[in-house]
Write an enzyme that holds these catalytic residues in place. Sequence first.
Site, PDB file in Angstrom:
ATOM      1  N   GLY A 172     -27.410   1.366  -0.427  1.00  0.00           N
ATOM      2  CA  GLY A 172     -26.334   2.355  -0.379  1.00  0.00           C
ATOM      3  C   GLY A 172     -25.014   1.619  -0.499  1.00  0.00           C
ATOM      4  O   GLY A 172     -24.942   0.545  -1.100  1.00  0.00           O
ATOM      5  N   CYS A 197     -20.806   0.012  -3.546  1.00  0.00           N
ATOM      6  CA  CYS A 197     -20.825  -0.895  -4.704  1.00  0.00           C
ATOM      7  C   CYS A 197     -22.042  -0.733  -5.609  1.00  0.00           C
ATOM      8  O   CYS A 197     -21.891  -0.430  -6.790  1.00  0.00           O
ATOM      9  CB  CYS A 197     -20.728  -2.337  -4.220  1.00  0.00           C
ATOM     10  SG  CYS A 197     -19.323  -2.571  -3.133  1.00  0.00           S
ATOM     11  N   LYS A 213     -25.457  -0.060   5.998  1.00  0.00           N
ATOM     12  CA  LYS A 213     -26.098  -1.320   6.391  1.00  0.00           C
ATOM     13  C   LYS A 213     -25.470  -1.751   7.711  1.00  0.00           C
ATOM     14  O   LYS A 213     -24.448  -1.164   8.118  1.00  0.00           O
ATOM     15  CB  LYS A 213     -25.937  -2.385   5.306  1.00  0.00           C
ATOM     16  CG  LYS A 213     -24.513  -2.857   5.092  1.00  0.00           C
ATOM     17  CD  LYS A 213     -24.493  -4.063   4.165  1.00  0.00           C
ATOM     18  CE  LYS A 213     -23.125  -4.716   4.159  1.00  0.00           C
ATOM     19  NZ  LYS A 213     -23.057  -5.913   3.364  1.00  0.00           N
ATOM     20  N   ASP A 215       0.843  -1.193   0.000  1.00  0.00           N
ATOM     21  CA  ASP A 215       0.000   0.000   0.000  1.00  0.00           C
ATOM     22  C   ASP A 215       0.878   1.243   0.000  1.00  0.00           C
ATOM     23  O   ASP A 215       1.991   1.222   0.526  1.00  0.00           O
ATOM     24  CB  ASP A 215      -0.930   0.011   1.222  1.00  0.00           C
ATOM     25  CG  ASP A 215      -2.217   0.761   0.917  1.00  0.00           C
ATOM     26  OD1 ASP A 215      -3.231   0.092   0.629  1.00  0.00           O
ATOM     27  OD2 ASP A 215      -2.206   2.007   0.938  1.00  0.00           O
ATOM     28  N   GLU A 241     -14.582 -10.017  -7.433  1.00  0.00           N
ATOM     29  CA  GLU A 241     -14.896 -10.361  -6.038  1.00  0.00           C
ATOM     30  C   GLU A 241     -16.387 -10.133  -5.807  1.00  0.00           C
ATOM     31  O   GLU A 241     -16.976  -9.215  -6.367  1.00  0.00           O
ATOM     32  CB  GLU A 241     -14.025  -9.564  -5.061  1.00  0.00           C
ATOM     33  CG  GLU A 241     -14.162  -8.056  -5.102  1.00  0.00           C
ATOM     34  CD  GLU A 241     -15.256  -7.526  -4.221  1.00  0.00           C
ATOM     35  OE1 GLU A 241     -15.750  -8.291  -3.374  1.00  0.00           O
ATOM     36  OE2 GLU A 241     -15.641  -6.354  -4.403  1.00  0.00           O
ATOM     37  N   PHE A 242     -16.959 -11.014  -4.972  1.00  0.00           N
ATOM     38  CA  PHE A 242     -18.389 -10.912  -4.664  1.00  0.00           C
ATOM     39  C   PHE A 242     -18.599 -10.814  -3.157  1.00  0.00           C
ATOM     40  O   PHE A 242     -19.572 -11.330  -2.614  1.00  0.00           O
ATOM     41  CB  PHE A 242     -19.140 -12.125  -5.240  1.00  0.00           C
ATOM     42  CG  PHE A 242     -19.012 -12.271  -6.742  1.00  0.00           C
ATOM     43  CD1 PHE A 242     -19.641 -11.379  -7.598  1.00  0.00           C
ATOM     44  CD2 PHE A 242     -18.247 -13.284  -7.299  1.00  0.00           C
ATOM     45  CE1 PHE A 242     -19.524 -11.494  -8.984  1.00  0.00           C
ATOM     46  CE2 PHE A 242     -18.123 -13.415  -8.674  1.00  0.00           C
ATOM     47  CZ  PHE A 242     -18.759 -12.516  -9.522  1.00  0.00           C
ATOM     48  N   PHE A 269     -32.327 -10.822  -1.244  1.00  0.00           N
ATOM     49  CA  PHE A 269     -32.267  -9.459  -1.810  1.00  0.00           C
ATOM     50  C   PHE A 269     -33.615  -8.948  -2.287  1.00  0.00           C
ATOM     51  O   PHE A 269     -33.710  -8.193  -3.251  1.00  0.00           O
ATOM     52  CB  PHE A 269     -31.175  -9.355  -2.893  1.00  0.00           C
ATOM     53  CG  PHE A 269     -29.825  -9.133  -2.256  1.00  0.00           C
ATOM     54  CD1 PHE A 269     -29.231 -10.129  -1.499  1.00  0.00           C
ATOM     55  CD2 PHE A 269     -29.186  -7.905  -2.340  1.00  0.00           C
ATOM     56  CE1 PHE A 269     -28.035  -9.924  -0.841  1.00  0.00           C
ATOM     57  CE2 PHE A 269     -27.977  -7.684  -1.689  1.00  0.00           C
ATOM     58  CZ  PHE A 269     -27.405  -8.706  -0.944  1.00  0.00           C
ATOM     59  N   LYS A 281     -22.324   2.770  -7.232  1.00  0.00           N
ATOM     60  CA  LYS A 281     -21.209   3.010  -8.166  1.00  0.00           C
ATOM     61  C   LYS A 281     -21.320   2.104  -9.398  1.00  0.00           C
ATOM     62  O   LYS A 281     -21.137   2.555 -10.535  1.00  0.00           O
ATOM     63  CB  LYS A 281     -19.896   2.733  -7.425  1.00  0.00           C
ATOM     64  CG  LYS A 281     -18.663   2.666  -8.300  1.00  0.00           C
ATOM     65  CD  LYS A 281     -17.398   2.471  -7.472  1.00  0.00           C
ATOM     66  CE  LYS A 281     -17.124   1.025  -7.108  1.00  0.00           C
ATOM     67  NZ  LYS A 281     -16.595   0.189  -8.174  1.00  0.00           N
TER      68      LYS A 281
END
Length: 447
Positions: free
Chosen positions: A264, A267, A328, A29, A154-155, A256, A270
């Site tokens: 919100g 992810c 959340k 990083d 990625e999920f 879902f 966007k």
Amino acid sequence: MRVLIVGSGYVGLCMGVVFAKSHDVTLVDIDQAKVDMINRAESPIYEKDIDTLLSAGISKGSLVAKNTDAEFQPHDVVLIAVGTPSSDDGSVNLDYLKSAVDWIFSREAQICNSDFCVICIKSTVLPGTTTEIVQKQIDARNLGSRIASVFNPEFLREGNAIYDSINPDRIVIGSDNQRATQLIQSLYESTIESDTVFVEMSKESSELCKYVSNCFLATKISFANEIANIAERIPNADIDEVMHAVGLDGRISPKFFGSGAGYGGSCFPKDTIGLISFAENILKTDSRIIRAANEVNKTRPDRLVDLLLECVPNIKGKKVAILGLAFKPDTDDTRYSPSYRIIDLLQSQHAEVWIHDPMMKKILENEDPPKNVTIAYTIEECLTDTDACILVTDWSDYKNAGLASLVAPMRTKIFIDGRRLFVKDEYTQNINYRTIGVLTKCSSIDN
Ligand code: UGA
């Protein structure tokens, strides 16, 4: 296997601590403070179960964090997990990704295994990006015999990222190189604990798959929210009863379908905007359904405020409490949280706004509080002598407290439940309880 992860943010760190159970992982990083924290086994982010895995990796020596100027060993896999935020026009900003790739190629001889190495993008990118940004550099430098590019979406859900990393529904590998595909598959095989399907496809399909997954889930939520608007105008109808039965159809799934304050986070907002912008501006095709999902989503905070205004048309000078600032539960992330729009709406009507979140201290370590709002560090402080309350985030703290105890310190017991936490509760006549997806009325109470 030696794994280098470029970007120690949310995805990089969560993947890193999980991979460090079976591989040697180096996190990179540019932020030295973050590097130091990780090496002290202190997580820069809040995520369930991350502390245990981070400590285990650091004490075992299978996990280390470095800045970009450090010395590196050669690695079998280089994962890129940097942010790809939205630009103001909705397009995807690739600046961090491009810098990460430039850094990798500037250090390629040191960080890539000389026999074979896979450079794998995990950041969310539009179709064609892996080829354009990584493969073209491989080809230009004639490195194709020993370096391959792969896209591997990625999920992970925030708050469940460690669980999701260990128990993924599927691993999607976008690759045109068999050796690279196998290497990425074996990277996961030693860390995951569930029967997981590996799905191989082209890089472009895998890049699109990531966007489509998020856009579909966002659309599913907005669909449920649209039906909630219908259900709450029909006596005796209840959105959860309806969507539960709809979801039991094997072709649909009940997940879902939770209606409420809307989606919100970093992810869904966007990625829906990113795919709309790609479809309409680059590919010159319509994106009407995803556009509608976002439009429905934008109206959700307004619906909660309307429920309040139907009971108290004039909230000028009234003290209104908001429960929840995180987008959340189980996260300190407030990006695109519906609470911000609710605060704006209440303030435009000159209400006095108070707000509580169980993660408030952690939230305020990273960002400024919303303007002209009073921060409460306990639920009771937030609700004492309030004229109304809007519950926005479905934290278990609120559910566990129970409706009766939440409303007890309120001056006027008008409670707008934006997540249907108490819809099945029995409540007394002097609580004015309103929620979405079921017909609720303003009863006349002392106010
Ligand atoms: C989402 C996806 O679920 C992940 O698979 C994906 O990897 C991630 O985005 C990403 O692209 O990085 P996340 O944003 O962490 O994960 O959170 P979710 O649990 O999906 O919730 C997103 C929003 O939808 C939240 O605001 C949540 O309150 C809302 N939601 C979710 C509902 O309103 N109803 C539901 O039934 C479910």
